[in-house]
Every structure is written in structure tokens, then in C-alpha cells.
Enzyme design. Structure first.
Site, PDB file in Angstrom:
ATOM      1  N   GLU A 276      37.627  50.227  42.735  1.00  0.00           N
ATOM      2  CA  GLU A 276      38.464  49.062  43.013  1.00  0.00           C
ATOM      3  C   GLU A 276      37.755  47.778  42.569  1.00  0.00           C
ATOM      4  OE1 GLU A 276      41.472  49.139  43.956  1.00  0.00           O
ATOM      5  OE2 GLU A 276      41.806  51.033  44.993  1.00  0.00           O
ATOM      6  N   TRP A 360      58.776  38.941  37.444  1.00  0.00           N
ATOM      7  CA  TRP A 360      57.485  39.173  38.097  1.00  0.00           C
ATOM      8  C   TRP A 360      56.741  37.872  38.331  1.00  0.00           C
ATOM      9  CZ3 TRP A 360      53.011  37.600  35.682  1.00  0.00           C
ATOM     10  CH2 TRP A 360      53.071  37.384  34.291  1.00  0.00           C
TER      11      TRP A 360
END
Length: 478
Positions: A276, A360
Site C-alpha cells: 500500500e 470522476w
């Protein structure tokens, strides 16, 4: 180090810490230090409201820490292009030290400031600190930037363990600033009347500052990192690190995170978590090479995507009134905490851009203003990922089913019941699809749809079909 040595200006930005701070170490090694933070609202991506709340409290913590070491923090407001050269010259500084930023506008600003300083015989020295590796460093075997995450992450891992973090200084020699600074309150970072204090509950969940970041990292590394791969997708349990705002504001460095998590081995949950961190590195890599990332799709064909902007739909999504409980729980968590669980971020993003066909960029703008961890590179790349228009993005035809996502990742309804309390008495089997529940079940739960909780803003099957039709229309134009 002597007090009559030439002073040095330490320009603090998104590096609000003392430990593992290369710019601070370099400045302190040269002589007396004047740490300064400048709130520059002329930046095209100045912090949003939630991030400004965090910044206020982070500056307070850092100011206390620096004063205790002997070098109080100077707070100013204005255009850094003008303030930094003038301040450095008035101070008689030989150099300005700062941690490197990677946003395109920040890179241009730093180049302009470096030129202005050079004209006055002063050097601008930029140091690494926000990433594990400089974004331009890694290239494919063909000498090109990476466009797929997995090869990028392999290349990052092949670099080996990053250097150990630098220790925090135990004392600093400060110097008198050539001008009076502002009180922290004068920066006006917190909500002010007549605007309601929308951040009133943030302090229940967050304590900005390096000390909290270090403590949170230690607890996560010891208790949750090993099982992160199994636990990370369940928003009703507090099993993630919640380090993202601390990392964004530089209260902790990625090197410190790596060395806290990795010693027990790069396997299982620990490796998943560090990947991550590498995803964040990839976002900076992409932003460095594609500066249009925050505003324009990286897949050029999506410039022609047939979005259907609708203010009413967008507002219902923002307010957590879509009729999909897992989505509404996420949007309300965002408003109350200034943060949202990562799994839920993907679910709410998919609903907005696919079922609802909203651009978006509108979702990214809302997140920018409401997330305490709003990070330009990560926010933009994640929205392009869920929209299918970025590099190495989730395909547009991959459409999250918010019902099944809720049932899979919040099976007992702990998350939904906390943030959507009007549904607290709905049985588990109907909680994520209350519009399908028998009337008897809803009456027993004290819920009247359309009064206590909305019907779905768009039918899942119809929304999915419409999204796929929009994709087909786009491909027909190509």
C-alpha cells in the site's frame, strides 16, 4: 556550532516532523536555524477544509516541539515565491533547505524560487523525505516510466531496504526572525462563524502531530500488521493503520513506516501493507510523469466519455442519501471523521462514476475538500483507477455491486448501523438491501422508506446497464 554563524532558513511544508528529516538535519549542521511555514493560498491546489483543520493542529504540535528544542516556528501567510526570497535575504541566510515536493505546480514554484534566491546569492537545497525513492528514479527496461503497478512494485522491492530513519535532534540553535510572525489562529485554518463547525467531531477521532503518528505506527506494527491482509477490508473493525493523514502531512516518513513494519519479514500482512505504501509511491511516479493526472484522464479516449452531470445526484451522494447503506455509511463517515475506510472509498467511487454517471473529477473534488488525508497524487490516481480512465486502472466494466460489497465486508452491519443509525434495527439479512425487505420487517425496525431512509437513487441493475451502454457508446466513437 556557534551563534554567530550564518543562519539558515528551514522551509517546512508537508514535512511537519522532527525525526527522519533530512532538510532539518542539513540546516542544523550549517548553523542557527529559522524554521518557517508559509500558508500560500495562491497554490492551485491549496488544502481543502478538512486538511486545513489537520494542518492547524499539526502546526501547533510542531511549533511546541521546535520551541522546546530552541528554534521556534515562524508562521507567515502569503505567496511563497515572494516571501521566501525576501525572508532569506533579510535573514542573511546562505541557504534555504526544504523537503522536495512533486506536484507540478510545486515543482514550478520551487524552480522560480531557486532562480530568485540564486540572484541574491542564496542556494535552495531540496531534500528527499516524502517518498522512499525519487519518482523519476525508476524506469522500465526500455527506459520508460512505469505504467503498471505490479512491475513498479517489484522494481521498488528490488531496491532493497531503505536507509534507516534519521534521529530527531535533541537541541537546535535558533535565530531571531527578521520579521514578526503570525499567531496560529491568524492563519484561519479552522471553520469560522457564520459557517457551522463541521469539524466539531474530528478531535474525537484524530490527534494530529508526530507523537501520535509514532504511537499509532508502533501499535499497528505490533498488533495488526501481521494480519493486515485478512483484516483490511472490513470497515466495521478498527484494524487498519489510519496513518494516511500523518503520512500526507509528513508527521511520519515512509522510511519510518517501512522500518517499523518490515523487521518481522516481508510476508503476509506486512508485505500487503507495505505494498500500500508502494501504491502511494506509484501515484507520485505517475504524477511526476503525467502532470495532467489531477484534472484529465490519462487514457485520452475518456475525454469523450458521455458523463451525465447532475447536481441533485451529486448532492445526494455527498450527503450519504443514495439509498445504498454501505455507500451512505461511507459518505457519512467521511463527513464526521474527515476520513473513510479504503474498501468503502472504492465502493462509493464506483457508485458515483458508474451507476450515477457523474464525472470522476466531481468525486475527487469532494474528497479533496473533506479528507484530512487528501493527497493530490493518490486522490487523483485512485479516482482515475475506479473510473477506468487511468493507467493500470480497474476496467470500466468492473462495476462494484454495493449490495454484495456490503454483505461481504460488513456482514454483521456494524459499520452501517454506526453511521446510518436509522437502519440499526433492520435484520442483518435485509440491512444492505432494505428496499427488498418485507413490509413487516421494515415496520418492526421502525423504518419507512422514503421518510426515514431513501429508496435507492438508481436501481443497481439499471445503473450497471447504463454504465455499460455508456462504455459501448465511447468505444463506438473511437
Amino acid at each position: 556550532m556557534t551563534t554567530h554563524a550564518t543562519p539558515t532558513l528551514l522551509w517546512l511544508r508537508q514535512d511537519l516532523r522532527l525525526s527522519d528529516h533530512a532538510a532539518l538535519h542539513a540546516a542544523a549542521a550549517e548553523g542557527p536555524v529559522l524554521p518557517v511555514f508559509i500558508l500560500d493560498d495562491s497554490d492551485p491546489w491549496a488544502p481543502g477544509g478538512a486538511a486545513r483543520w489537520w494542518l492547524h493542529h499539526s502546526l501547533k504540535a510542531l511549533g511546541t516541539a521546535l520551541a522546546g528544542l530552541g528554534a521556534p516556528l515562524l508562521l507567515l501567510r502569503g505567496e511563497a515565491r515572494r516571501v521566501i526570497p525576501d525572508l532569506a535575504a533579510a535573514l542573511g541566510a546562505r541557504a534555504v533547505h526544504a523537503s522536495r515536493l512533486y506536484e507540478p505546480w510545486a515543482r514550478q514554484r520551487d524552480a522560480d524560487i531557486a532562480a530568485a534566491l540564486t540572484a541574491r546569492g542564496i542556494a535552495l537545497q531540496l531534500h528527499s523525505g516524502a517518498t522512499l525513492a525519487e519518482p523519476h528514479r525508476l524506469r522500465t527496461g526500455q527506459g520508460q516510466p512505469y505504467s503498471v503497478y505490479t512491475p513498479f512494485s517489484r522494481a521498488m522491492l528490488a531496491l532493497g531496504e531503505p536507509p534507516p530513519p534519521l534521529p530527531a535532534p535533541t537541541a537546535l540553535t535558533g535565530t531571531k526572525p527578521p520579521q514578526e510572525g503570525l499567531a496560529l489562529e491568524a492563519l484561519r485554518l479552522l471553520p469560522r462563524p457564520p459557517v457551522p463547525d463541521w469539524a466539531a467531531r474530528f478531535a474525537e477521532y484524530w490527534t494530529p502531530g508526530e507523537a501520535t503518528a509514532q504511537a499509532r505506527l508502533g501499535e499497528f506494527a505490533a498488533r495488526h500488521a501481521a494480519t493486515y491482509d485478512r483484516d483490511r477490508d472490513f470497515p466495521g473493525q478498527d484494524l487498519t493503520s489510519r496513518l494516511s493523514p500523518h503520512l500526507h502531512w509528513g508527521e511520519i516518513s515512509p522510511r519510518s513506516i517501512w522500518h517499523a513494519v518490515a523487521p518481522a519479514g516481508l510476508t503476509g500482512g506486512r508485505l500487503t501493507y507495505l505494498k500500500e505504501i508502494l501504491w502511494r509511491e506509484f501515484a507520485y511516479h505517475v504524477l511526476w510523469h503525467s502532470p495532467q493526472l489531477p484534472e484529465r484522464p490519462l487514457r485520452a479516449e475518456y475525454e469523450q466519455f458521455p458523463w451525465q452531470p447532475d447536481e441533485a445526484l451529486l448532492r445526494a451522494w455527498q450527503q450519504g442519501r443514495t439509498g445504498y447503506p454501505i455507500v451512505d455509511a461511507g459518505m457519512r463517515q467521511l463527513w464526521q471523521h474527515g476520513w473513510m475506510h479504503n474498501r468503502v472509498r472504492m465502493i462509493v467511487g464506483s457508485l458515483l462514476v458508474k451507476h450515477m454517471l457523474q464525472p470522476w473529477q466531481n468525486g475527487a473534488a469532494w474528497f479533496w475538500d473533506t479528507l484530512v488525508d487528501a493527497d493530490l497524487a493518490a486522490n487523483a490516481m485512485n479516482w482515475q483507477w475506479v473510473s477506468g480512465c487511468g493507467i493500470d486502472a480497474s476496467p470500466y466494466f468492473r462495476i462494484f455491486n454495493p449490495i454484495l460489497q456490503g454483505e461481504k465486508f460488513d456482514p454483521e452491519g456494524r459499520y452501517v448501523r454506526h453511521f446510518v443509525p436509522e437502519l440499526r434495527n433492520v435484520p442483518d439479512g435485509w440491512l444492505h438491501r432494505p428496499w427488498q425487505a418485507p413490509d413487516l420487517v421494515l415496520r418492526g425496525a421502525g423504518v419507512v422508506l422514503g421518510r426515514d431512509y431513501p429508496h435507492p437513487i438508481v436501481d443497481h441493475d439499471a445503473g450497471r446497464a447504463r454504465a455499460l451502454a455508456a462504455l459501448s457508446a465511447l468505444k463506438a466513437v473511437e
